[in-house]
Scaffold this motif. Structure first.
Motif, PDB file in Angstrom:
ATOM      1  N   ARG A 229       0.824  -1.221   0.000  1.00  0.00           N
ATOM      2  CA  ARG A 229       0.000   0.000   0.000  1.00  0.00           C
ATOM      3  C   ARG A 229       0.853   1.264   0.000  1.00  0.00           C
ATOM      4  NH1 ARG A 229      -2.947  -2.920   4.404  1.00  0.00           N
ATOM      5  NH2 ARG A 229      -4.529  -4.148   3.330  1.00  0.00           N
ATOM      6  N   GLU A 230       2.129   1.134   0.346  1.00  0.00           N
ATOM      7  CA  GLU A 230       2.955   2.318   0.525  1.00  0.00           C
ATOM      8  C   GLU A 230       3.367   2.945  -0.811  1.00  0.00           C
ATOM      9  OE1 GLU A 230       6.225   0.737   2.727  1.00  0.00           O
ATOM     10  OE2 GLU A 230       4.965   0.266   4.479  1.00  0.00           O
ATOM     11  N   ALA A 231       3.586   4.259  -0.781  1.00  0.00           N
ATOM     12  CA  ALA A 231       4.206   4.927  -1.926  1.00  0.00           C
ATOM     13  C   ALA A 231       5.638   4.418  -2.026  1.00  0.00           C
ATOM     14  CB  ALA A 231       4.184   6.432  -1.722  1.00  0.00           C
TER      15      ALA A 231
ATOM     16  N   THR B  22       9.243   3.556  -4.905  1.00  0.00           N
ATOM     17  CA  THR B  22       9.876   3.604  -6.221  1.00  0.00           C
ATOM     18  C   THR B  22      10.511   2.253  -6.476  1.00  0.00           C
ATOM     19  OG1 THR B  22      10.297   5.955  -5.985  1.00  0.00           O
ATOM     20  CG2 THR B  22      11.574   4.787  -7.654  1.00  0.00           C
ATOM     21  N   ILE B  23      10.119   1.614  -7.551  1.00  0.00           N
ATOM     22  CA  ILE B  23      10.635   0.293  -7.888  1.00  0.00           C
ATOM     23  C   ILE B  23      11.154   0.340  -9.313  1.00  0.00           C
ATOM     24  CG2 ILE B  23      10.042  -2.136  -8.246  1.00  0.00           C
ATOM     25  CD1 ILE B  23       7.975  -1.913  -6.100  1.00  0.00           C
ATOM     26  N   ALA B  24      12.380  -0.106  -9.473  1.00  0.00           N
ATOM     27  CA  ALA B  24      13.007  -0.104 -10.792  1.00  0.00           C
ATOM     28  C   ALA B  24      12.883   1.261 -11.455  1.00  0.00           C
ATOM     29  CB  ALA B  24      12.401  -1.200 -11.679  1.00  0.00           C
ATOM     30  N   GLY B  25      13.015   2.310 -10.624  1.00  0.00           N
ATOM     31  CA  GLY B  25      12.951   3.668 -11.146  1.00  0.00           C
ATOM     32  C   GLY B  25      11.550   4.177 -11.413  1.00  0.00           C
ATOM     33  N   VAL B  26      10.534   3.381 -11.093  1.00  0.00           N
ATOM     34  CA  VAL B  26       9.151   3.760 -11.377  1.00  0.00           C
ATOM     35  C   VAL B  26       8.494   4.250 -10.086  1.00  0.00           C
ATOM     36  CG1 VAL B  26       6.892   2.929 -12.133  1.00  0.00           C
ATOM     37  CG2 VAL B  26       8.980   2.082 -13.242  1.00  0.00           C
ATOM     38  N   GLU B  27       7.991   5.488 -10.134  1.00  0.00           N
ATOM     39  CA  GLU B  27       7.296   6.018  -8.965  1.00  0.00           C
ATOM     40  C   GLU B  27       5.886   5.459  -8.902  1.00  0.00           C
ATOM     41  OE1 GLU B  27       7.281  10.262  -8.473  1.00  0.00           O
ATOM     42  OE2 GLU B  27       9.408  10.384  -9.025  1.00  0.00           O
ATOM     43  N   ILE B  28       5.546   4.928  -7.734  1.00  0.00           N
ATOM     44  CA  ILE B  28       4.241   4.301  -7.542  1.00  0.00           C
ATOM     45  C   ILE B  28       3.555   4.978  -6.373  1.00  0.00           C
ATOM     46  CG2 ILE B  28       3.084   2.127  -6.951  1.00  0.00           C
ATOM     47  CD1 ILE B  28       5.629   0.791  -8.303  1.00  0.00           C
ATOM     48  N   GLN B  29       2.358   5.493  -6.616  1.00  0.00           N
ATOM     49  CA  GLN B  29       1.645   6.227  -5.577  1.00  0.00           C
ATOM     50  C   GLN B  29       1.149   5.279  -4.492  1.00  0.00           C
ATOM     51  OE1 GLN B  29      -1.565   8.494  -7.323  1.00  0.00           O
ATOM     52  NE2 GLN B  29      -0.189  10.083  -8.125  1.00  0.00           N
ATOM     53  N   GLU B  30       0.951   5.876  -3.315  1.00  0.00           N
ATOM     54  CA  GLU B  30       0.309   5.129  -2.233  1.00  0.00           C
ATOM     55  C   GLU B  30      -1.072   4.639  -2.679  1.00  0.00           C
ATOM     56  OE1 GLU B  30      -0.465   6.133   2.428  1.00  0.00           O
ATOM     57  OE2 GLU B  30      -1.350   7.499   0.977  1.00  0.00           O
ATOM     58  N   SER B  31      -1.469   3.479  -2.196  1.00  0.00           N
ATOM     59  CA  SER B  31      -2.823   2.992  -2.467  1.00  0.00           C
ATOM     60  C   SER B  31      -3.361   2.421  -1.174  1.00  0.00           C
ATOM     61  CB  SER B  31      -2.806   1.918  -3.556  1.00  0.00           C
ATOM     62  OG  SER B  31      -4.120   1.552  -3.892  1.00  0.00           O
ATOM     63  N   ARG B  32      -4.305   3.126  -0.558  1.00  0.00           N
ATOM     64  CA  ARG B  32      -4.733   2.722   0.784  1.00  0.00           C
ATOM     65  C   ARG B  32      -5.874   1.718   0.751  1.00  0.00           C
ATOM     66  NH1 ARG B  32      -4.985   7.321   5.028  1.00  0.00           N
ATOM     67  NH2 ARG B  32      -5.687   5.485   6.176  1.00  0.00           N
TER      68      ARG B  32
END
Lengths: 521, 243
Positions: free
Chosen positions: A60-62, A64-74
């Motif tokens: 669920r947390e914001a 960055t994976i493999a340079g990709v920003e991923i927003q939080e998802s609650r």
């Protein structure tokens, strides 16, 4: 004379009336008193947890994976961040270790050259398979490769899915479909101007095609092959075991759709339809090519982030289980074809389940709540894939219609209202403002959003069901993604018995059973 | 004697037991977020686009991902906690999991025989069995106990197919499984060794509905221990035991 006559007739009436009353009291004609049967205790059956414990909370947390920003998802059930990173980068730009963190095939999503030199790949090759969920078996009446739309409810479905590898199920001891194989067919996102190839690898036992609905695509490919996916006008069907590639370079951005165009009335409703979103071209804008299960977009495009804080894809569809369960009526593909194509009558269709992003209430609360906070703008992309008009009502908010069918409305034509009509196959983009001004938002809380045609909020004719979901402000959300409701308990709705119509609907609020089930009924 | 728990499972649909190669295969090698590493630490995995015109010849798999985790190595870090990991090789065309060329089953004094099998898969092979749509070119293979079997698996369709065998001893084959998968048309070769007991092993393609619609077969070791249900050309549907 007249007066006397009148008097005498009146006295006759009075006497008769009195006699009647006295007689009724005198001669008892009522039944003997019998105590009505007591209320019996109806077993609720097994109640599922609001949120299954199988999810890794760090998802669920914001991050960055493999340079990709991923927003939080609650949400209770957020998308797997590793999958999202793969959808942004492409399976060819991952290390083997990274690829192994997903269940994608090596060639599921190949991202190539940056054709316009603006810092993101523009050659996009997508491979799709066709999966059957809750399908049949010669050896069991239980559904195979299961996908539950509500507690205990498993109608048969078909869906497009990214090309995966390995087993169809989530783990070694489970019959539950793996997370890539689900309803609805995934949202596909590309950037305006991308050179896109979509290869359909037909892994299913019936012929299928892909028709790009509202998406800019040439009628024929450069090699002369048909590219429209309509068997009667464009090109042959993709038979079982065959593949075919569709090519496009969409010039216009917007919220569109894709669906199978073979026996469309059956195949589309079986689930072979998804959102197809073309994002506006921006520099350094690699988009999240798949949004599995639609819903929250955790890596929104640059253009969306310019104007919005969050983005959600919402796909509505209805289900007539009589159609959907044909796939379990026989294991012989000829009999299934006959039953679906020549015996089932769409004209007599009676939809009994109404899905938002592949689930009905209460499962919609696990993954299709719109999480927000005060003073935000939320982008909602809506596709009505169902057979009837959707009258989408938002409690506590009046969103603004910004686009119809992927075309932006002139500002003066952008209507702000609280019931949004969406016809079959239409798309509507909404701007949901959470500014508490008494018009756009009435403030923080847990606000329903649902189809207001009433049938749409039922499941097997039980309420509450159907496509009910909620807009939830973060202050009203538990860390596990559960809305902190303050009304009746939601737990009875998490039992299969409730939607089998076995449990009196007010049981949880009526411990004495005064509105419950009379014995012997 | 079709009443072993395993047999019951395979009879009512093996997905219940035999699932999720992808997850099992390498999750042991990858803890948490597999994608947390930045590219560059390993060679990027390049899957070039392919089309029907491309020649696809026998697979020379580069062993990028090959690892081994047989008995005794479990829990030593390489394979993840508490479970025995898999060995696997994979490229853009194919995947072979739990290959075993050398580890002789405990109950076998030696390898009894080297057997080479060629298995073809595709829609064409469903034509002999009415009502099905996918198939293997044979639905039964007979081998001797303790034999080493090298399978060349040929996919003639333009979609994925698998040749997956279940019920092998788990100390040699994680999850009791040996598995070959082709991403499309092409071929791949791999080897495994069967133990001494006479048994019918389930072989199938685990892509949704491929087993049900024709891709179900059995590998019979020695005299076997009875046919599995619903094998095209061999057996009919499973009959549940009377209550």
């Amino acid at each position: 004379m007249i007066k006397i006559k009148y008097t005498s007739s009146l006295s006759v009436v009075v006497v008769t009336l009195l006699a009647g009353l006295l007689g009724a009291c005198d001669k008892a004609t009522y039944e003997p008193y019998k105590e009505p049967p007591p209320s019996i205790k109806v077993e609720q059956g097994e109640v599922q947890a609001f949120c299954p414990e199988t999810i890794d909370p760090t998802w669920r947390e914001a991050q960055t994976i493999a340079g990709v920003e991923i927003q939080e998802s609650r949400l209770c059930l957020p998308d797997n961040p590793s999958d999202i990173a793969a959808f942004v980068r492409g399976t060819n730009n991952l290390t083997m270790t990274q690829l192994m963190g997903t269940q994608l095939s090596t060639d599921a999503l190949v991202k190539g050259r940056d054709l316009d030199g603006d810092g993101d790949p523009d050659e996009i090759h997508i491979r799709l398979e066709v999966v059957e969920l809750n399908g049949g078996s010669p050896d069991s009446s239980d559904p195979m490769t299961t996908f539950e739309i509500a507690p205990g409810v498993k109608p048969g479905f078909w869906a497009f899915a990214p090309k995966t590898r390995g087993m169809a199920t989530e783990n070694f001891e489970s019959n539950v479909a793996n997370s890539m194989l689900r309803l609805p067919s995934p949202t596909i996102r590309v950037e305006q101007g991308d050179k896109v190839t979509i290869t359909l690898e037909n892994s299913h036992y019936f012929p299928h095609t892909i028709h790009l609905h509202g998406v800019d695509h040439p009628y024929v490919k450069e090699n002369g092959e048909g590219n429209d996916g309509v068997p009667q006008t464009s090109g042959p069907m993709i038979m079982p075991g065959q593949r075919f590639s569709y090519e496009l370079q969409p010039r216009h951005a917007g919220t569109m759709a894709y669906h199978c165009h073979v026996q469309t009335g059956a195949h589309l409703l079986m689930g072979l339809i998804g959102l197809f979103v073309i994002e506006e071209n921006r520099p350094n804008n690699p988009v999240q090519t798949f949004n599995i299960g639609a819903g929250h977009v955790r890596h929104p495009s640059v253009a969306v982030r310019e104007s919005y804080d969050r983005e959600y894809d919402l796909l509505y569809i209805d289900t007539d289980t009589e159609l959907h369960n044909i796939i379990r009526s026989s294991n012989d593909v000829r009999k299934i074809a006959k039953s679906m194509n020549r015996e089932y009558k769409l004209s007599e269709s009676t939809p009994d389940y109404f899905l938002l992003n592949g689930r009905s209430f209460p499962y919609t609360l696990r993954e299709s709540i719109i999480v927000t906070a005060p003073d935000e703008n939320v982008k909602l992309r809506i596709l009505n894939a169902g057979t009837s008009m959707l009258a989408l009502h938002t409690h506590g908010h009046k969103p603004t219609i910004t686009h119809y069918d992927g075309v932006e409305l002139a500002e003066a034509a952008q209507v702000t209202r609280d019931v949004i009509m969406v016809g079959s196959a239409q798309r509507v983009d909404l701007k949901l403002s959470t500014h508490n001004d008494g018009l756009h938002s009435y403030g923080e809380g847990i606000w329903l959003y649902h189809d207001h045609t009433e049938l749409g909020i039922t499941s097997n004719n039980m309420m509450p069901g159907g496509n009910i979901a909620t807009i939830v402000y973060e202050s009203y959300l538990s860390p596990e993604g559960m809305p902190k409701t303050q009304g009746v308990s939601l737990m009875p709705y998490f039992s299969p018995e409730y939607y089998q119509r076995k449990v009196p609907v007010w049981s949880a609020s009526d411990p004495d059973g005064q509105l419950g089930e009379p014995q012997g009924e | 004697m079709n009443d072993s728990p395993e047999r019951k499972f395979s009879a009512i649909g093996p997905r219940g037991l035999f699932s999720s190669i992808g997850v099992i295969a390498l999750s042991q090698l990858v803890s948490g977020h597999a994608l947390a590493n930045e590219p560059g630490e390993e060679q990027l995995f390049r899957a070039e686009a392919y089309d029907a015109s491309e020649q696809r010849t026998d697979l020379a798999i580069d062993k990028t991902m090959e690892g081994s985790c047989g008995e005794g190595k479990c829990g030593e870090g390489k394979c993840g906690e508490g479970s025995c990991g898999s060995n696997m090789r994979m490229d853009e065309l194919a995947m072979v999991m739990n290959e075993n060329k050398d580890n002789i089953p405990k109950d076998c004094p030696q390898i009894s025989e080297d057997i080479k099998l060629t298995v073809k898969a595709g829609r064409e092979y469903s034509l002999g069995h009415n009502g099905t749509i996918f198939g293997f070119d044979a639905n039964e293979w007979r081998v001797s106990p303790c034999s080493r079997i090298t399978v060349t698996f040929i996919n003639e369709d333009q979609v994925r197919h698998q040749w997956m065998i279940h019920g092998l001893p788990k100390y040699l084959y994680p999850q009791g499984m040996y598995h070959m998968e082709l991403n499309g048309e092409g071929q791949v070769t791999g080897t495994f060794i069967v133990p001494s007991n006479e048994k019918n092993y389930l072989v199938h393609c685990d892509i949704a509905q491929h087993m049900e619609k024709g891709m179900k077969a059995q590998l019979v070791v020695g005299k076997g221990d009875g046919n599995l249900p619903s094998i095209p050309g061999i057996s009919g549907a499973y009959i549940p035991p009377a209550e």
